[in-house]
Motif scaffolding. Structure first.
Motif, PDB file in Angstrom:
ATOM      1  N   PRO A  72      53.426   1.890 -46.105  1.00  0.00           N
ATOM      2  CA  PRO A  72      52.769   1.188 -47.204  1.00  0.00           C
ATOM      3  C   PRO A  72      53.535   1.226 -48.527  1.00  0.00           C
ATOM      4  O   PRO A  72      53.273   0.439 -49.422  1.00  0.00           O
ATOM      5  CB  PRO A  72      51.424   1.916 -47.335  1.00  0.00           C
ATOM      6  N   PHE A  73      54.500   2.131 -48.653  1.00  0.00           N
ATOM      7  CA  PHE A  73      55.207   2.293 -49.924  1.00  0.00           C
ATOM      8  C   PHE A  73      56.647   2.667 -49.648  1.00  0.00           C
ATOM      9  O   PHE A  73      56.925   3.620 -48.921  1.00  0.00           O
ATOM     10  CB  PHE A  73      54.515   3.393 -50.745  1.00  0.00           C
ATOM     11  N   SER A  83      52.802  10.900 -55.672  1.00  0.00           N
ATOM     12  CA  SER A  83      52.104  10.586 -56.907  1.00  0.00           C
ATOM     13  C   SER A  83      52.289   9.111 -57.275  1.00  0.00           C
ATOM     14  O   SER A  83      51.335   8.436 -57.679  1.00  0.00           O
ATOM     15  CB  SER A  83      52.619  11.490 -58.025  1.00  0.00           C
ATOM     16  N   GLN A  84      53.509   8.590 -57.131  1.00  0.00           N
ATOM     17  CA  GLN A  84      53.760   7.171 -57.415  1.00  0.00           C
ATOM     18  C   GLN A  84      52.983   6.284 -56.454  1.00  0.00           C
ATOM     19  O   GLN A  84      52.434   5.254 -56.849  1.00  0.00           O
ATOM     20  CB  GLN A  84      55.257   6.876 -57.325  1.00  0.00           C
ATOM     21  N   HIS A 143      50.070   3.460 -57.351  1.00  0.00           N
ATOM     22  CA  HIS A 143      50.068   2.073 -56.875  1.00  0.00           C
ATOM     23  C   HIS A 143      48.751   1.750 -56.180  1.00  0.00           C
ATOM     24  O   HIS A 143      48.226   0.650 -56.329  1.00  0.00           O
ATOM     25  CB  HIS A 143      51.237   1.823 -55.916  1.00  0.00           C
ATOM     26  N   LEU A 144      48.215   2.682 -55.399  1.00  0.00           N
ATOM     27  CA  LEU A 144      46.935   2.455 -54.722  1.00  0.00           C
ATOM     28  C   LEU A 144      45.791   2.284 -55.718  1.00  0.00           C
ATOM     29  O   LEU A 144      44.854   1.515 -55.469  1.00  0.00           O
ATOM     30  CB  LEU A 144      46.615   3.624 -53.785  1.00  0.00           C
ATOM     31  N   GLU A 193      42.206  -0.748 -56.505  1.00  0.00           N
ATOM     32  CA  GLU A 193      40.781  -0.493 -56.682  1.00  0.00           C
ATOM     33  C   GLU A 193      40.206  -1.139 -57.938  1.00  0.00           C
ATOM     34  O   GLU A 193      39.002  -1.136 -58.145  1.00  0.00           O
ATOM     35  CB  GLU A 193      40.524   1.017 -56.714  1.00  0.00           C
ATOM     36  N   LEU A 194      41.068  -1.698 -58.794  1.00  0.00           N
ATOM     37  CA  LEU A 194      40.589  -2.322 -60.023  1.00  0.00           C
ATOM     38  C   LEU A 194      39.919  -3.657 -59.708  1.00  0.00           C
ATOM     39  O   LEU A 194      40.343  -4.389 -58.824  1.00  0.00           O
ATOM     40  CB  LEU A 194      41.755  -2.551 -60.987  1.00  0.00           C
TER      41      LEU A 194
END
Length: 165
Positions: free
Chosen positions: A25-26, A134-135, A139-140, A144-145
């Motif tokens: 995913p990243f 942490s990065q 990003h995740l 959620e916004l």
């Protein structure tokens, strides 16, 4: 000098090829490393944080709970190989090879991994893993916004987009 070089925004490059985010995913080229988060094949609640340092090819792979990967013992584990292959999809083989200082540049993900076979696992350094994870979590959080057209202060460096009417 082109218009985008005169602007205060960064040019966003589209992926070299579309990729599926379920397995990796990243992935990013940052801090002198290829680094990313790789999903576990056996436990939906577990991810692996993997990285390979440019030039020295020192590598690390551990779970999100900072437990070492059982497959990264003296050679790249499947998580690192998956991350390299996804980086090639995201950035293109030439850019990944250049960043990692692998020659020649026209390689596939497997060829890049083979060229870096002299790398060694890191010993007890979880600092890179903590930074990468942490990065990834940051990003995740953006996912959620709630959708909005109001600018987010921490996202101001992104180039403006035009609304489709």
């Amino acid at each position: 000098m082109s218009d985008w070089e005169k602007s205060s925004t960064a040019r966003v490059l589209p992926p070299a090829r579309p990729r599926k985010l379920a397995k990796v995913p990243f992935v990013e080229l940052a801090d002198g490393r290829l680094q990313g988060v790789v999903s576990s094949g056996s436990d939906i609640g577990r991810v692996y944080v993997s990285s390979v340092e440019a030039g020295s090819y020192t590598f690390a792979c551990s779970t999100n709970n900072n437990r070492p990967c059982g497959g990264a013992r003296g050679m790249f584990c499947n998580h690192i190989l998956a991350m390299i292959n996804e980086a090639v999809l995201q950035y293109g083989a030439a850019r990944v090879a250049r960043y990692l200082k692998v020659e020649p540049e026209e390689l596939t993900g497997q060829d890049i991994a083979g060229e870096m076979s002299r790398g060694r696992p890191t010993q007890g350094d979880s600092g890179a893993a903590a930074t990468v994870f942490s990065q990834f979590l940051r990003h995740l959080a953006y996912l959620e916004l709630a959708p909005t057209t109001v600018p987010l202060p921490e996202m101001q460096w992104f180039p403006p987009t035009r609304a489709v009417v």
